[in-house]
Design a protein around this motif. Structure first.
Motif, PDB file in Angstrom:
ATOM      1  N   ALA A  41       0.827  -1.211   0.000  1.00  0.00           N
ATOM      2  CA  ALA A  41       0.000   0.000   0.000  1.00  0.00           C
ATOM      3  C   ALA A  41       0.857   1.255   0.000  1.00  0.00           C
ATOM      4  N   LEU A  42       2.016   1.211   0.649  1.00  0.00           N
ATOM      5  CA  LEU A  42       2.926   2.363   0.661  1.00  0.00           C
ATOM      6  C   LEU A  42       3.354   2.765  -0.739  1.00  0.00           C
ATOM      7  N   THR A  43       3.450   1.803  -1.651  1.00  0.00           N
ATOM      8  CA  THR A  43       3.948   2.072  -2.998  1.00  0.00           C
ATOM      9  C   THR A  43       2.903   2.704  -3.909  1.00  0.00           C
TER      10      THR A  43
ATOM     11  N   LEU B 198       9.674  -0.364  -9.227  1.00  0.00           N
ATOM     12  CA  LEU B 198      10.470  -0.083  -8.026  1.00  0.00           C
ATOM     13  C   LEU B 198      10.651   1.418  -7.827  1.00  0.00           C
ATOM     14  N   SER B 199      10.910   2.121  -8.917  1.00  0.00           N
ATOM     15  CA  SER B 199      11.103   3.571  -8.851  1.00  0.00           C
ATOM     16  C   SER B 199       9.841   4.277  -8.385  1.00  0.00           C
ATOM     17  N   ALA B 200       8.706   3.939  -9.012  1.00  0.00           N
ATOM     18  CA  ALA B 200       7.437   4.554  -8.633  1.00  0.00           C
ATOM     19  C   ALA B 200       7.048   4.183  -7.208  1.00  0.00           C
TER      20      ALA B 200
ATOM     21  N   PHE C 128      12.168   1.422   3.805  1.00  0.00           N
ATOM     22  CA  PHE C 128      11.589   0.762   2.637  1.00  0.00           C
ATOM     23  C   PHE C 128      11.708   1.655   1.403  1.00  0.00           C
ATOM     24  N   ALA C 129      11.425   2.945   1.558  1.00  0.00           N
ATOM     25  CA  ALA C 129      11.502   3.882   0.429  1.00  0.00           C
ATOM     26  C   ALA C 129      12.919   3.978  -0.104  1.00  0.00           C
ATOM     27  N   TRP C 130      13.907   4.084   0.794  1.00  0.00           N
ATOM     28  CA  TRP C 130      15.309   4.162   0.365  1.00  0.00           C
ATOM     29  C   TRP C 130      15.747   2.875  -0.330  1.00  0.00           C
ATOM     30  N   VAL C 131      15.349   1.737   0.195  1.00  0.00           N
ATOM     31  CA  VAL C 131      15.753   0.451  -0.396  1.00  0.00           C
ATOM     32  C   VAL C 131      15.165   0.308  -1.798  1.00  0.00           C
ATOM     33  N   LEU C 132      13.883   0.626  -1.954  1.00  0.00           N
ATOM     34  CA  LEU C 132      13.263   0.527  -3.280  1.00  0.00           C
ATOM     35  C   LEU C 132      13.928   1.471  -4.271  1.00  0.00           C
ATOM     36  N   GLY C 133      14.226   2.689  -3.834  1.00  0.00           N
ATOM     37  CA  GLY C 133      14.856   3.657  -4.727  1.00  0.00           C
ATOM     38  C   GLY C 133      16.222   3.202  -5.193  1.00  0.00           C
ATOM     39  N   ALA C 134      17.037   2.739  -4.256  1.00  0.00           N
ATOM     40  CA  ALA C 134      18.370   2.248  -4.621  1.00  0.00           C
ATOM     41  C   ALA C 134      18.273   1.029  -5.524  1.00  0.00           C
TER      42      ALA C 134
ATOM     43  N   LEU D 249      17.399   8.507 -15.403  1.00  0.00           N
ATOM     44  CA  LEU D 249      16.046   9.050 -15.508  1.00  0.00           C
ATOM     45  C   LEU D 249      15.168   8.564 -14.362  1.00  0.00           C
ATOM     46  N   SER D 250      15.397   7.327 -13.927  1.00  0.00           N
ATOM     47  CA  SER D 250      14.666   6.790 -12.786  1.00  0.00           C
ATOM     48  C   SER D 250      14.987   7.590 -11.525  1.00  0.00           C
TER      49      SER D 250
END
Length: 306
Positions: free
Chosen positions: A25-27, A65-67, A106-112, A129-130
């Motif tokens: 849900a966070l994503t 993952l980026s979104a 979680f946000a940092w892990v997905l972004g990386a 671009l991501s």
């Protein structure tokens, strides 16, 4: 059912399934779905055929993952507003299903992961671009614009346009005019897509102190702006015909779907100026259907002989 009942599990801790659902849900998965809808057709157009299927899958995974990272950062930053707004009262940081720290990690892990994934399995341009998309949504929109200006969704919508550039770059390794036309279509489409939603939830945004156009201006002004942006969106979609050498299917779809989209925005405005009951969600859902039809045509048209 209250929050305690919803999160009750053995030992007082959320179960694995519910915790997983909270992370998902966070994503903001519905946003991810829409972004992926525009990515795959763009890749087909870039290839002028069916691209390598692994490349498509890798790009979609990286894009998701980026979104997802951007969505999770947004939930963390806006958690104070989410507690006030009825529309967002079920988000994990409001219900307590996840802690602030869990969401931020979680946000940092997905972004990386998104940047590394795209760099490894596509190319450096798509990965860059991501990163740009995440920064635009988190910093430019969420931190700078959202709470300060009624034009927040206009310029903040740039982040939502990035998937077409990522998809094109993944296939070609560079950028040219067609992806920028697709970028402009989504950019111009975002206000007439989102402003009707802000009309419906005007009280929510007002309570949270977010200066959405529907909060600072009357619904007549919002309706007029929606019309203007809808016309601009459709006009921009027609530019793709000569620039990307689009065929009959795309031309027909852009004209018919565009005409229907414009009609719906005029209908909304007419009800608003007559002070009659308006149905802004009809335009909101219709805008999603419009964009989906246009991008399906973007993906199918290059595969046809006419």
């Amino acid at each position: 059912m209250d929050v305690a009942e919803k999160t009750r599990t053995v030992g007082g801790k959320p179960g694995f399934r519910r915790t997983l659902q909270a992370y998902i849900a966070l994503t903001k998965p519905r946003v991810i779905e829409l972004l992926l809808v525009v990515t795959a057709p763009t890749m087909i157009l870039a290839e002028r055929g069916i691209p390598n299927l692994w490349l498509v899958l890798a790009t979609l995974i990286g894009g998701a993952l980026s979104a997802g990272s951007a969505g999770a950062f947004n939930c963390y930053i806006d958690r104070d507003m989410d507690r006030v707004m009825k529309r967002t009262k079920g988000r994990p940081l409001v219900t307590g299903e996840l802690t602030d720290r869990q969401a931020l990690v979680f946000a940092w892990v997905l972004g990386a992961a998104s940047i590394a994934w795209l760099w490894i399995f596509t190319n450096w341009l798509a990965a860059a671009l991501s990163l740009g998309a995440i920064l635009l949504y988190v910093v430019f929109y969420t931190l700078i614009l959202k709470r300060r200006t009624a034009q927040n969704i206009v310029w903040g919508g740039v982040a939502g346009c990035m998937p077409v550039l990522i998809g094109w770059a993944a296939v070609t390794g560079d950028l040219s005019w067609p992806p920028f036309i697709l970028f402009a279509i989504i950019f111009l489409w975002t206000p007439p897509h989102y402003w009707p939603l802000s009309m419906k939830y005007r009280d929510d945004y007002q309570a949270a102190g977010v200066p959405m156009l529907a909060v600072v201006r009357g619904r007549t002004q919002v309706g007029l702006q929606v019309i203007l942006y809808a016309w601009a969106t459709v006009a921009c979609s027609l530019l793709l015909i000569p620039i990307a050498d689009m065929g009959l299917l795309y031309t027909f779809t852009a004209l018919v779907a565009g005409g229907w989209f414009i009609y719906e925005t005029h209908r909304l405005y007419n009800f608003a100026i007559r002070h009659e009951h308006v149905s802004p969600m009809r335009v909101f859902h219709g805008s999603i259907a419009y964009l989906t039809l246009v991008f399906v045509a973007v993906g199918v048209d290059p595969l046809l002989p006419f």
